[in-house]
Every structure is written in C-alpha cells, then in structure tokens.
Design an enzyme around this catalytic site. Structure first.
Site: not given
Length: 502
Positions: A427-429
């Site tokens: 999700f950070h990516e």
C-alpha cells in the site's frame, strides 16, 4: 577587643578571654555554638575514619542531623558578627555523602534538563533563521499565486468524481451482507463478492489516476482515500464473518453476539476515524464547537507551513541535485543531509496535521470517544516500537485482521510480522508509485527493509540496555537516511520518465 589565642580553645579559657570584653550573656550566647563546632568536628572526623575503613556508602544519621542543624545556624548568622569565628570553621566537613555528577549515566535521567532544552530551542531558531535568510538571498520568494489553486487543478476533476463515487463499494458490501442474512446467497458466494468489491475499490482509482495527467497531490489524496476504504471494507467483512461464527457457536445466540446487519452502523464506521469495524463505539456527550474551530485554524496554518517548506526549501534542493545512486558518494551524502532538515519539518507537520488535528476534528464532530490515534512514538527505542505507536488505527487493523489470524492458523510469529510488513509495503508503493506514474518499488523495498531493522534495533537495545542508543538509531534511520533518500530517488526517476516521454 581581646584577640583569640588559638582556634582550639577550651570552654574555660574561652570564657576567660571573652570575659575581659563581653558580658555574661555573651558567654551564654556562644556556648551552644562552641558545642555545635565541636560536634561538627567530631562528625567530620568520624566521616573521614569511616571512609578510610572502606565503608563509605552511607553517613551516620546523627552526623547528617548535626550538619543540618549547624548549617541552619550558619544561614541565619550575620557574617559581620565576630562569632563567625565559631560558625564558619574550616574544620566543618564540606563532603557528607557519595554523590554522582548530574550528567553521569546513573543520574542523567533524574535531573531536569529545562535549561539545555531552552538552549536547543535557541540554537534551532538561530540555525533556521540563517537558513531562511540564505534561502531567500539565493532563490528569492518561490511561492507563486497559483500555489493553492491554478488552471491545472481543473484537470483533476476525474479524480474528484472518482473520490465521490467510492462510497458505492461500502454500499455494495452492505447489500451482499444483507443478502446472506436473508439466506439468498451462500457463505462462499459472500466471500467471493467481498473480495471482488474490495479489489475494485482499489483498482478503480488506480486506473483513473493512470489515465489522467493529474497533479501528484491530487493523486496521492485519492489513493490514500481508496486505501482507507479498502481497509474498512476488509474489516467490515472480517468482523461480520466472526460475528456469524460466534452466533452459530451458541445454541440460541445470546443478545451480546447476535448477528445483525445495520446500515447505520456501517455509515458511521465509514466516516469515523477508525479502521476496525464494530457495531458500537464509545461516544462523547457533546460537540465542542469552539474547540473544533480552533483546531481547524491550526490545521490550515500547518498545512500552509508544509506547502511553504516544500516549495521554498525542498524543491530547490532536489532540483539542484543528482540521482543519489549515480552521483559521487560524498555529493549524495551532502544532498541527503541538506534535504533531511526540511524533510523532517514536513514529516512532523504532516503528523501533527493529520493524526492530531484532522483525526481529532473528525472524532469531535462524530463524538467518537477513543482518540488514541498515536502514542509517544518519538520515544521509540526500536523500529518495532515505532511501528506499534506511530499509526494506531493501522496498527490495530494489522493486529486484528492479519497478525492474530495468522497466529490462530499456526503461522509462526516472525512470518506473521513479515506478512504484515508485506501488506504495508504494497500500500505504501501504491500510494506513491501510482500518483507518480512510476513503478520503481522504492517505497516497497523501503518498508520491507524495516523487517531486518526490527531485529537489528532490538538486538542493539538489548545489548546496550540504553533507551538513548535505540532512540538515536530510530531518528537517524527515518529522518536522516531513509526519507530524504526516497525523496531524491523518486524525484529523479520521475524527471527521467518525463524527459524520455517528451
């Protein structure tokens, strides 16, 4: 006035000497002071003897009491009086017990460091004042009239419409739960429909952002909103499934575990500042309207401060830098260190604006009672402690819907932690790579690198048994090394992509 013959004067000889020039009342006045001097001298002798014998850890209580009484007499004594010859004797002990220096390792955390804190504030103000003046002299005023709104913002209307349409997915999740409650679909069908709904809730914004030439901030705002919707949908489906299991495990189903699908509960959950679904939440009695206004003003101020730091300081630094993996090593280190200061300010402003101001404003408007959105992560001794205290809504979601279910299914603790980091890395990516239209996996690898850092910082903390060592390592990894490096990597890769596309 008659002169004293010697410091060591007995009671009778002293009376003889003083009697030539003082009255009998003066003798009565000096008598208790002579006894105090003699007692103090004897106490000092006993202290010295005890230290010489090797037992110097404590001092006799009687000695300390006599010293305290003697000192109180000294404080009230008039120094100009001639009887200071008795009260301020060189033979009175100046050292009574073993003491540590204020900055020694055993004593440093028991002292007040308010003065040093003030010094740090003064130095911080002085250094940043110089940086502000230097920046203005070198670049001038970089904030333009289109900083808040420009004609390019009108091109982001597809993202805005996508954001408005995202509530369709929670409504769809409610419909399928209602169908199952009415026995119109099976449990297996419900699971497949929940997987489809939650997946589309993320893929739909990704497609919209990739097909539009939108601003980075608009894209990241939409992706954050989409990820929040996905996390809430997973919690909604998982919690309802568990409530059904609990209801079925009882013979008739007690009132406390009855499975009931309520649209009102879902609507409140989707708006509330939490990622974990439950049918009811602790609520406050009323809304403090004046408090909300004050917090909203602070939110505007800190949001503007973030934009000012980015435009005036971070952009010139990254624009005048080279790719950190292609430049000279010392040059890359210099750029990272120079970028670390404004980047840290933006990070702290972002934390305060979102986790404290915005979430508390939202909680106050919805009368949401549990407002532990973060803990004192700035005191984290290890990377593990940081991730447990930095973002409490996500941490509670990870523990509730990933970590504990993995343990209940027999997955080892280390593997469960790795799975949690994997979900976080994905999700950070998505939140960074999709708005940038750039998939280099820097954010993914940056989060996955936290897993070995958890082991390393935990080992160092256990080895040195010092909160300062682990805390300094944490600050160095996040503020000095990690985030500035990621900013430079993404910026230069983005510029290379735009250059090749042109």
């Amino acid at each position: 006035m008659a002169m004293f013959e010697s410091p060591e004067i007995s009671g009778s000889s002293t009376a003889t000497v003083i009697g030539t020039s003082r009255s009998e009342s003066d003798l009565n006045h000096f008598a208790p002071r002579r006894r105090a001097v003699n007692n103090a001298v004897d106490a000092g002798t006993r202290v010295v003897e005890r230290n010489n014998s090797g037992n110097g850890k404590t001092v006799d209580a009687r000695d300390r009491m006599e010293s305290a009484n003697f000192s109180r007499e000294n404080v009230n004594e008039n120094p100009t009086n001639s009887d200071t010859r008795f009260t301020y004797r060189p033979s009175v002990p100046a050292h009574w017990r073993i003491k540590e220096s204020p900055l020694s390792s055993d004593n440093i955390f028991q002292q007040s460091h308010a003065g040093l804190f003030n010094l740090c504030v003064v130095v911080l103000v002085a250094v940043n004042s110089r940086l502000i003046i230097e920046n203005l002299m070198k670049y001038g005023w970089l904030i333009r009239s289109g900083f808040w709104f420009s004609s390019r913002s009108l091109r982001d209307w597809p993202l805005f419409m996508c954001c408005l349409s995202l509530p369709i997915f929670p409504i769809a999740a409610f419909v399928v739960e209602k169908l199952l409650q009415q026995n119109q679909i099976s449990e297996r069908t419900l699971i497949l429909l929940h997987i489809l709904i939650s997946t589309l809730a993320v893929l739909y914004p990704v497609v919209v952002i990739l097909r539009c030439d939108s601003a980075f901030l608009s894209g990241i705002a939409l992706m954050l909103f989409a990820c929040i919707v996905w996390l809430k949908l997973v919690s909604y489906a998982h919690t309802n499934s568990d409530m059904r299991s609990v209801a079925k495990s009882t013979e008739k189903g007690s009132e406390g575990c009855m499975y009931n699908v309520s649209f009102r509960s879902l609507a409140y959950f989707m708006a509330a500042p939490t990622l974990c679904y439950q049918t009811s939440y602790p609520r406050t009695a009323s809304i403090r309207k004046n408090w909300v206004v004050r917090q909203f003003i602070k939110l505007i101020i800190f949001t503007g401060l973030m934009g000012f730091i980015i435009e005036q300081y971070i952009n010139p630094i990254v624009q005048n830098s080279q790719h950190p993996l292609k430049a000279n090593f010392l040059y890359a280190i210099e750029r990272i260190l120079k970028l670390s200061v404004p980047n840290t300010y933006v990070w702290l402003c972002m934390f305060y604006s979102f986790f404290h101001l915005w979430l508390n404003i939202l909680a106050e408007l919805l009368r949401f009672g549990d407002r532990e959105f973060y803990k004192d992560w700035w005191n984290a001794k290890t990377v593990e402690e940081y991730w447990r205290m930095w973002n409490m809504p996500v941490h509670k979601w990870m523990v509730r819907h990933i970590y504990l279910p993995c343990l209940r299914n027999g997955i080892p603790k280390g593997v469960a932690v790795l799975i949690a980091f994997l979900v976080s890395a994905i999700f950070h990516e998505l939140c960074i790579a999709v708005p940038c239209h750039l998939f280099k996996l820097w954010a993914f690898f940056g989060i996955m690198f936290q897993a070995p850092l958890v082991l390393i910082t935990s080992y160092l903390q256990n080895k040195f048994q010092s909160s300062m060592v682990g805390n300094m390592i944490f600050w160095f990894i996040f503020c000095i090394l990690g985030q500035p490096t990621c900013v430079l990597l993404y910026y230069h890769d983005l510029m290379n992509r735009k250059g090749s596309a042109a």
